[in-house]
Design an enzyme around this catalytic site. Structure first.
Site, mmCIF file in Angstrom:
data_model
loop_
_atom_site.group_PDB
_atom_site.id
_atom_site.type_symbol
_atom_site.label_atom_id
_atom_site.label_comp_id
_atom_site.label_asym_id
_atom_site.label_seq_id
_atom_site.Cartn_x
_atom_site.Cartn_y
_atom_site.Cartn_z
ATOM 1 N N GLU A 1 39.798 41.827 41.935
ATOM 2 C CA GLU A 1 40.460 42.958 41.274
ATOM 3 C C GLU A 1 39.363 43.723 40.554
ATOM 4 O O GLU A 1 38.829 43.224 39.557
ATOM 5 C CB GLU A 1 41.480 42.462 40.229
ATOM 6 C CG GLU A 1 42.538 41.520 40.770
ATOM 7 C CD GLU A 1 43.554 42.236 41.613
ATOM 8 O OE1 GLU A 1 43.686 43.462 41.484
ATOM 9 O OE2 GLU A 1 44.204 41.564 42.410
ATOM 10 N N CYS B 1 41.428 49.232 33.681
ATOM 11 C CA CYS B 1 41.094 49.568 35.060
ATOM 12 C C CYS B 1 42.028 50.656 35.571
ATOM 13 O O CYS B 1 41.680 51.446 36.435
ATOM 14 C CB CYS B 1 41.185 48.327 35.930
ATOM 15 S SG CYS B 1 42.749 47.488 35.722
HETATM 16 P P1 NAD Z 1 32.179 42.345 34.474
HETATM 17 O O1 NAD Z 1 32.159 42.458 35.951
HETATM 18 O O2 NAD Z 1 30.964 42.704 33.733
HETATM 19 O O3 NAD Z 1 32.528 40.849 34.034
HETATM 20 C C1 NAD Z 1 33.685 40.195 34.484
HETATM 21 C C2 NAD Z 1 33.451 38.702 34.467
HETATM 22 O O4 NAD Z 1 32.449 38.380 35.441
HETATM 23 C C3 NAD Z 1 32.938 38.153 33.144
HETATM 24 O O5 NAD Z 1 33.619 36.953 32.865
HETATM 25 C C4 NAD Z 1 31.466 37.900 33.424
HETATM 26 O O6 NAD Z 1 30.929 36.863 32.653
HETATM 27 C C5 NAD Z 1 31.508 37.495 34.881
HETATM 28 N N1 NAD Z 1 30.237 37.648 35.628
HETATM 29 C C6 NAD Z 1 29.223 38.508 35.393
HETATM 30 N N2 NAD Z 1 28.241 38.323 36.302
HETATM 31 C C7 NAD Z 1 28.641 37.325 37.126
HETATM 32 C C8 NAD Z 1 28.070 36.694 38.269
HETATM 33 N N3 NAD Z 1 26.874 37.038 38.762
HETATM 34 N N4 NAD Z 1 28.763 35.715 38.884
HETATM 35 C C9 NAD Z 1 29.986 35.346 38.440
HETATM 36 N N5 NAD Z 1 30.572 35.904 37.346
HETATM 37 C C10 NAD Z 1 29.915 36.889 36.702
HETATM 38 O O7 NAD Z 1 33.455 43.191 33.988
HETATM 39 P P2 NAD Z 1 33.974 43.452 32.513
HETATM 40 O O8 NAD Z 1 33.071 44.427 31.846
HETATM 41 O O9 NAD Z 1 34.262 42.165 31.826
HETATM 42 O O10 NAD Z 1 35.387 44.142 32.799
HETATM 43 C C11 NAD Z 1 35.549 45.502 33.027
HETATM 44 C C12 NAD Z 1 35.716 45.768 34.507
HETATM 45 O O11 NAD Z 1 36.836 45.052 35.006
HETATM 46 C C13 NAD Z 1 36.009 47.229 34.802
HETATM 47 O O12 NAD Z 1 35.296 47.614 35.942
HETATM 48 C C14 NAD Z 1 37.504 47.230 35.073
HETATM 49 O O13 NAD Z 1 37.961 48.312 35.861
HETATM 50 C C15 NAD Z 1 37.687 45.912 35.751
HETATM 51 N N6 NAD Z 1 39.071 45.447 35.674
HETATM 52 C C16 NAD Z 1 39.841 45.476 36.800
HETATM 53 C C17 NAD Z 1 41.168 45.079 36.748
HETATM 54 C C18 NAD Z 1 42.052 45.096 37.974
HETATM 55 O O14 NAD Z 1 43.133 44.527 37.922
HETATM 56 N N7 NAD Z 1 41.644 45.714 39.058
HETATM 57 C C19 NAD Z 1 41.706 44.661 35.533
HETATM 58 C C20 NAD Z 1 40.889 44.632 34.403
HETATM 59 C C21 NAD Z 1 39.567 45.020 34.483
#
Ligand code: NAD
Length: 523
Positions: A291, A325
């Site tokens: 997502e 998002c």
């Molecule tokens: P992010 O991608 O920076 O982090 C998300 C998670 O991924 C965190 O727990 C982080 O620790 C982990 N992560 C980071 N690098 C990783 C790696 N190499 N391997 C595995 N895990 C890793 O996102 P964020 O800043 O926490 O959230 C915001 C983003 O999420 C925005 O782009 C938003 O649109 C999206 N989002 C999407 C939805 C949806 O339902 N489509 C819902 C909420 C947020």
């Protein structure tokens, strides 16, 4: 007997009533007394385990305040969590579906009791105002209730779903996959964290839940509720840690059976890539549910009720500072009503109050320094890519508190292919795009690589029907805001670069965490 038909979403709390505001203020006091400053260790195989290093959670609205800390899992911890979860799986997979579902219902009951505490903690930890925090906790309760009930359709041997065949009994069994990792974001640190662990767990999987670095406290609070509700040791491994360390380790690991990830496009695509590579000793093709981000647009045409459109724009754009998002980050207005809509939008957004989540401000601080710097970069770009009609500053301070404060910003006449019209900013910065006419507006709406939410404000039936067919988004809204999907009512998830369209809170979501076995017996 648990039935999906009995599911009803939680009503939201009405904060125009003084007694509800007082109750929220009392919860803030309680949370400040009992939870702020707390430390959450990891939970592996039912044991609380700590680490030498810690992750610190700051109040984004007052960065001088440490909200609390969590453990910071190491690779060894991640390995232990994975091995332990496979051990727990041997028993958990044999539980009756209704017995597993009952644990979710009990967790829901506990969360209902502590609803305002969970809200207040998020006001302090990520800067949600009262209504934003409340709809999120309501969503978390809904996920528990909805997934508990929707699991029932997968229990037992479903011979009713296969076609009768003379001389044989045929049927389908739905089996859990095994152990997966659930990696969640900070922007819905309660609802998404809960939904992404409850769904796989209820159908018999074990989960390693890795919350986002900025929201470990609310995740710890929720994990505790799941344990109090009776989850056996090892079924849920609570593993706060750094994404690129333990997240990377687990998504790459040969023993990880599935990954459920919500977060940014960049990290999601990276996970998709590493998960696709088969590791030595790996026996399966990992299932990956993603997502990701959005660049969500709402169209307003010349037939629209402009009041409705302006209200939808303000709510969709600035709720939780645009850090959803689903947030409306592009407002696409046909030329004939452009000035009226934009003037109304700027006037209404200009009345939003900036302050802390605890003060119940409309616009609070964005989550962290990295977000603040990134959004500031777009504010610097704004005068080159359009006309700044409102805001445009990142004061980094409000009422004497240092925090990641960004003004509600509206930039007019942004070109459809400008960076501000294409890239996810994830803050209170909105691009308004002028369209020649309806068809042009539809083309603009479809001109991004994302496809999460979208909307149309129009009274023209033929146009709404055309948008129903042609707008490339997973969640489409007409004549209302484009945020705020309710579990079971508006199953949620996007297409294209917004994800695998898995529709959280939808009728088929649990199927992502199961595999089917067809069994035939010749009589
Ligand atoms: P992010 O991608 O920076 O982090 C998300 C998670 O991924 C965190 O727990 C982080 O620790 C982990 N992560 C980071 N690098 C990783 C790696 N190499 N391997 C595995 N895990 C890793 O996102 P964020 O800043 O926490 O959230 C915001 C983003 O999420 C925005 O782009 C938003 O649109 C999206 N989002 C999407 C939805 C949806 O339902 N489509 C819902 C909420 C947020």
């Amino acid at each position: 007997m648990l039935k999906i038909q009995d599911y009803r979403p939680q009503p939201f709390i009405d904060f125009t009533k003084a007694e509800n505001v007082q109750a929220y203020e009392a919860a803030l006091k309680k949370v400040r007394a009992e939870l702020v400053g707390k430390h959450y260790p990891m939970v592996i195989d039912g044991e609380r385990v700590d680490t030498a290093e810690k992750l610190t959670s700051l109040n984004p609205c007052d960065t001088s305040e440490v909200v609390g800390t969590t453990a910071k899992a190491t690779i060894e911890d991640a390995e232990r969590a994975l091995q332990g979860a496979w051990k727990a799986f041997e028993t958990w997979k044999t539980w009756d579906m209704d017995a597993r579902a009952r644990i979710l219902l009990k967790a829901s009951a506990k969360l209902k009791e502590r609803r305002l505490e969970a809200c207040a903690l998020m006001s302090i930890e990520v800067g949600k105002n009262y209504a934003e925090a409340d709809v999120e906790v309501a969503e978390a309760i809904d996920f528990l209730e909805y997934y508990a009930r929707s699991a029932m359709k997968y229990s037992g041997f479903g011979s009713s779903e296969t076609t009768w065949f003379e001389g044989e009994e045929n049927g389908l069994m739905s089996l859990p996959l095994g152990v997966g990792v659930s990696i969640s974001p900070w922007n819905f640190p309660c609802a998404i964290f809960v939904g992404m662990l409850a769904a796989p767990i209820v159908v018999g999987n074990c989960v390693i839940a890795k919350p986002a670095e900025d929201s470990g406290l609310i995740a710890g609070f929720i994990a505790d509720i799941m344990y109090e509700a009776g989850l056996p040791a090892g079924v849920l491994q609570f593993l706060p840690g750094v994404g690129k360390d333990v997240g990377e380790y687990l998504t790459t690991h040969a023993k990880t059976r599935f990954i459920t990830f919500t977060g940014s496009r960049a990290v999601g695509l990276h996970i998709n890539e590493v998960a696709a590579k088969v590791q030595p000793g790996q026996k399966w093709i990992k299932k990956v549910v993603l997502e990701l981000g959005g660049k969500d647009g709402m169209i307003v045409d010349e037939t629209a009720d402009l009041e409705v459109a302006i209200t939808a724009a303000v709510q969709g754009a600035f709720g939780f500072n645009g850090q959803k998002c689903s947030a409306m980050s592009r407002l696409i207005v046909v030329d004939a009503v452009y000035d009226d809509v934009v003037n109304g939008f700027v006037e209404r957004a200009g009345k939003l109050k900036m302050g802390t989540g605890e003060e119940n401000a409309n616009v609070t601080a964005v989550v962290n320094q990295m977000s603040f710097d990134k959004i500031k970069g777009y504010l610097e770009l704004a005068p080159q890519e359009g006309k700044v009609l409102l805001g445009g500053e990142a004061p980094g301070e409000c009422n004497g508190k240092q925090g990641y404060y960004i003004q509600a910003t509206i930039v007019g006449d942004v070109k459809r292919d400008a960076r501000m019209a294409q890239e996810e900013i994830f803050g209170p910065v909105i691009s308004v795009i002028r369209a020649k006419d309806w068809q042009d507006a539809l083309d603009i709406a479809n001109s991004t690589e994302y496809g999460l939410t979208g909307g149309v404000c129009s009274r023209d039936r033929a146009r709404l029907e055309q948008a129903r067919q042609e707008l490339e988004v997973g969640n489409l809204y007409f004549n209302r805001k484009i945020t705020g999907a309710i579990v079971g009512v508006q199953p949620f998830g996007g297409y294209n670069m917004s994800g695998t369209d898995s529709k959280a809170g939808g009728p088929d979501y649990l199927a992502y965490f199961m595999q089917l076995k067809t069994v035939t017996e010749r009589w």
